[in-house]
Design an enzyme around this catalytic site. Structure first.
Site, PDB file in Angstrom:
ATOM      1  N   HIS A  62       2.872  -0.375   1.934  1.00  0.00           N
ATOM      2  CA  HIS A  62       3.521   0.799   1.331  1.00  0.00           C
ATOM      3  C   HIS A  62       3.050   2.071   2.012  1.00  0.00           C
ATOM      4  O   HIS A  62       1.876   2.207   2.383  1.00  0.00           O
ATOM      5  CB  HIS A  62       3.304   0.839  -0.183  1.00  0.00           C
ATOM      6  CG  HIS A  62       1.948   1.265  -0.640  1.00  0.00           C
ATOM      7  ND1 HIS A  62       1.612   2.589  -0.792  1.00  0.00           N
ATOM      8  CD2 HIS A  62       0.843   0.567  -0.998  1.00  0.00           C
ATOM      9  CE1 HIS A  62       0.367   2.672  -1.238  1.00  0.00           C
ATOM     10  NE2 HIS A  62      -0.135   1.458  -1.361  1.00  0.00           N
ATOM     11  N   ASP A 173      -4.982   5.183   1.438  1.00  0.00           N
ATOM     12  CA  ASP A 173      -4.183   4.195   0.685  1.00  0.00           C
ATOM     13  C   ASP A 173      -2.742   4.687   0.700  1.00  0.00           C
ATOM     14  O   ASP A 173      -2.413   5.604  -0.025  1.00  0.00           O
ATOM     15  CB  ASP A 173      -4.733   4.093  -0.746  1.00  0.00           C
ATOM     16  CG  ASP A 173      -3.829   3.298  -1.693  1.00  0.00           C
ATOM     17  OD1 ASP A 173      -2.902   2.635  -1.230  1.00  0.00           O
ATOM     18  OD2 ASP A 173      -4.074   3.371  -2.910  1.00  0.00           O
ATOM     19  N   GLU A 205       5.422   2.267  -3.974  1.00  0.00           N
ATOM     20  CA  GLU A 205       4.481   1.250  -4.491  1.00  0.00           C
ATOM     21  C   GLU A 205       3.635   1.812  -5.624  1.00  0.00           C
ATOM     22  O   GLU A 205       3.296   1.107  -6.579  1.00  0.00           O
ATOM     23  CB  GLU A 205       3.580   0.748  -3.356  1.00  0.00           C
ATOM     24  CG  GLU A 205       2.702  -0.449  -3.728  1.00  0.00           C
ATOM     25  CD  GLU A 205       1.344  -0.085  -4.326  1.00  0.00           C
ATOM     26  OE1 GLU A 205       0.639  -0.985  -4.801  1.00  0.00           O
ATOM     27  OE2 GLU A 205       0.988   1.115  -4.340  1.00  0.00           O
ATOM     28  N   ASP A 228      -2.537  -3.899   2.220  1.00  0.00           N
ATOM     29  CA  ASP A 228      -2.874  -2.744   1.381  1.00  0.00           C
ATOM     30  C   ASP A 228      -4.387  -2.553   1.426  1.00  0.00           C
ATOM     31  O   ASP A 228      -5.082  -3.304   2.115  1.00  0.00           O
ATOM     32  CB  ASP A 228      -2.383  -2.982  -0.065  1.00  0.00           C
ATOM     33  CG  ASP A 228      -2.065  -1.692  -0.808  1.00  0.00           C
ATOM     34  OD1 ASP A 228      -2.708  -0.654  -0.540  1.00  0.00           O
ATOM     35  OD2 ASP A 228      -1.184  -1.719  -1.687  1.00  0.00           O
TER      36      ASP A 228
HETATM   37 ZN   LIG Z   1      -2.051   1.017  -2.116  1.00  0.00          ZN
END
Ligand SMILES: [Zn+2]
Length: 341
Positions: A62, A173, A205, A228
Site C-alpha cells: 500500500h 509505512d 490500506e 508491508d
Molecule cells: Zn502499512
C-alpha cells in the site's frame, strides 16, 4: 541516500489522495514491466506478463499514509480536522503539518496552550477533537483564501537517512514496501518466467485495505503476497513475550498464521536460503492487504513479507534499507524458484 526512496518518503499521499505518489511509482517501475494501469480507486497495477494460461502472482504494497482532512474553519481562521487512519493523537500538539491546497502546500502548526498555563484536567491525553491548526491567518476570510474544507493534511515531509542504512520518516509505512515492489521488478526484469507478476501499489490500506480488495477482484490472482511493515521489538519498553524478537537489520519477516497459506509460507522459507530472515506468528487476520487478498474471488493463496519498523504511526517510523533490499531478493527468489521457464 537512495533517491527513489527519498522521493517516495517525501511525497504526500494520505488514503484517498494517492495520485502524486502513484505518478512517481509509475515512473519508476515502467521500464521493468510490460504495462502499467490505474484503476477506479487509484491503485496502480504494473504487470510483467507471462504466457496466456500461466499463474498470476499479485505483489501488493500500500502506498497511502495516515493524515487529516480539513473539516472546519472557525471565525478566527483556525482549522479543525478529522483524522485519516490511525493517528497517535498524543503526538500532535506542537507538530508542523503540510496543508495540501489547490494552490499548493502551506505550513500549519498544531497549537497547544503553553505549559505555564495548563492546569489539572487540561493535562489529559489528546484527541483529534482537541486540536486546532494555526496557519497564521487573522480571520476566517483570510484562511479561506488559502484553505478549503476537504483539503488534506500530512505531517511535514521529512526523511532522515542514517549512514548505517536506517531511515526514519512520517510515511515509512508503507513507502518502504512500494520501494520493495520497484526493486523486485528490477530483479525480475530480465528473467523469463512462466507466471505473470502484478506489482500493485495499492491505495486506502489505512482505512481497511480498500484498494487491495478491488485490485485483487480485478486481477483474480492465484497467489497474493502483501509487502508491508511490521512492529520491530528492539527498542526500550517493547514487549517481546508474545510477539517474539523482531529486530531492525536482521532481515525481512515471513508471517505465519491463518491469513497465510501454508504452501506459500513453505515456498517463501525455501526461497529465503542464503538470506537473513525473521519469522512472526499472527493468530488472526493481519491488518494488511494480505487479509482482503486472501478473501477475494473464491479465495487466494496468500503470503505476507514485512519490513521491521520501529514507532509505527508516529511522525518518525524507522526501518532498515538493507531489510527492504533483502525483502526484494526474497520475493525475487520466491518467484524465480517456483516459476522460471
Ligand atoms: Zn502499512
Amino acid at each position: 541516500m537512495d533517491k527513489l526512496l527519498q522521493a517516495f518518503l517525501t511525497t504526500a499521499a494520505p488514503s484517498g489522495y494517492e495520485d502524486a505518489l502513484q505518478a512517481k511509482f509509475t515512473e519508476a517501475i515502467t521500464e521493468f514491466v510490460d504495462c502499467v494501469e490505474t484503476d477506479v480507486l487509484g491503485n496502480v497495477i504494473a504487470t510483467k506478463k507471462g504466457k496466456d494460461s500461466t499463474p498470476k502472482i499479485m505483489l501488493s504494497a500500500h502506498c497511502d499514509e495516515i493524515g487529516f482532512l480539513v473539516s472546519n474553519i472557525d471565525d478566527n481562521g483556525f482549522l479543525y480536522v478529522q483524522e485519516i487512519g490511525g493517528i497517535d493523537t498524543d503526538l500532535l500538539p506542537g507538530r508542523k503539518v503540510d496543508i495540501h491546497t489547490e494552490k499548493g502546500t502551506i505550513p500549519g502548526i498544531i497549537g497547544k496552550k503553553a505549559i505555564h498555563l495548563t492546569r489539572g484536567e487540561e493535562k489529559k491525553k489528546f484527541e483529534v477533537s482537541d486540536i486546532w491548526i494555526d496557519i497564521a491567518a487573522n480571520s476566517k476570510e483570510e484562511a479561506e483564501k488559502a484553505v478549503q474544507i476537504g483539503d488534506f493534511i500530512t505531517y511535514a515531509k521529512d526523511a532522515v537517512f542514517y549512514d548505517n542504512g536506517l531511515v526514519a520518516s512520517p510515511s515509512t509505512d508503507n513507502r518502504i514496501g512500494v520501494w520493495v515492489l520497484v526493486e523486485t521488478a528490477k530483479l525480475l526484469a530480465d528473467k523469463a518466467l512462466n507466471c505473470s507478476v502484478y506489482f500493485v501499489s495499492s491505495c486506502q490500506e489505512e482505512l481497511g485495505a480498500r484498494g487491495a480488495k478491488t485490485a485483487a477482484d480485478a486481477i483474480r490472482p492465484n497467489f497474493g503476497i502483501a509487502i508491508d511493515v511490521t512492529h520491530a521489538t528492539d527498542y526500550p519498553t517493547a514487549d517481546t513475550k508474545l510477539t517474539g524478537n523482531i529486530k531492525l537489520g536482521k532481515g525481512p519477516v515471513i508471517t505465519m498464521g491463518p491469513n497465510i497459506n501454508t504452501t506459500v509460507c513453505r515456498q517463501l522459507k525455501a526461497a529465503a536460503q542464503g538470506l537473513s530472515v525473521q519469522y512472526e506468528a499472527i493468530a488472526r487476520p493481519t491488518g494488511t492487504d494480505a487479509n482482503v487478498i486472501q478473501l477475494s474471488s473464491c479465495g487466494v493463496k496468500t503470503g505476507l513479507v514485512s519490513i521491521p519498523c520501529r514507532y509505527m504511526h508516529t511522525p518518525y517510523e524507522m526501518v532498515s534499507i538493507q531489510d527492504a533490499q533483502q525483502a526484494a531478493h526474497l520475493l525475487g527468489q520466491f518467484i524465480s524458484h517456483n516459476f522460471t521457464l
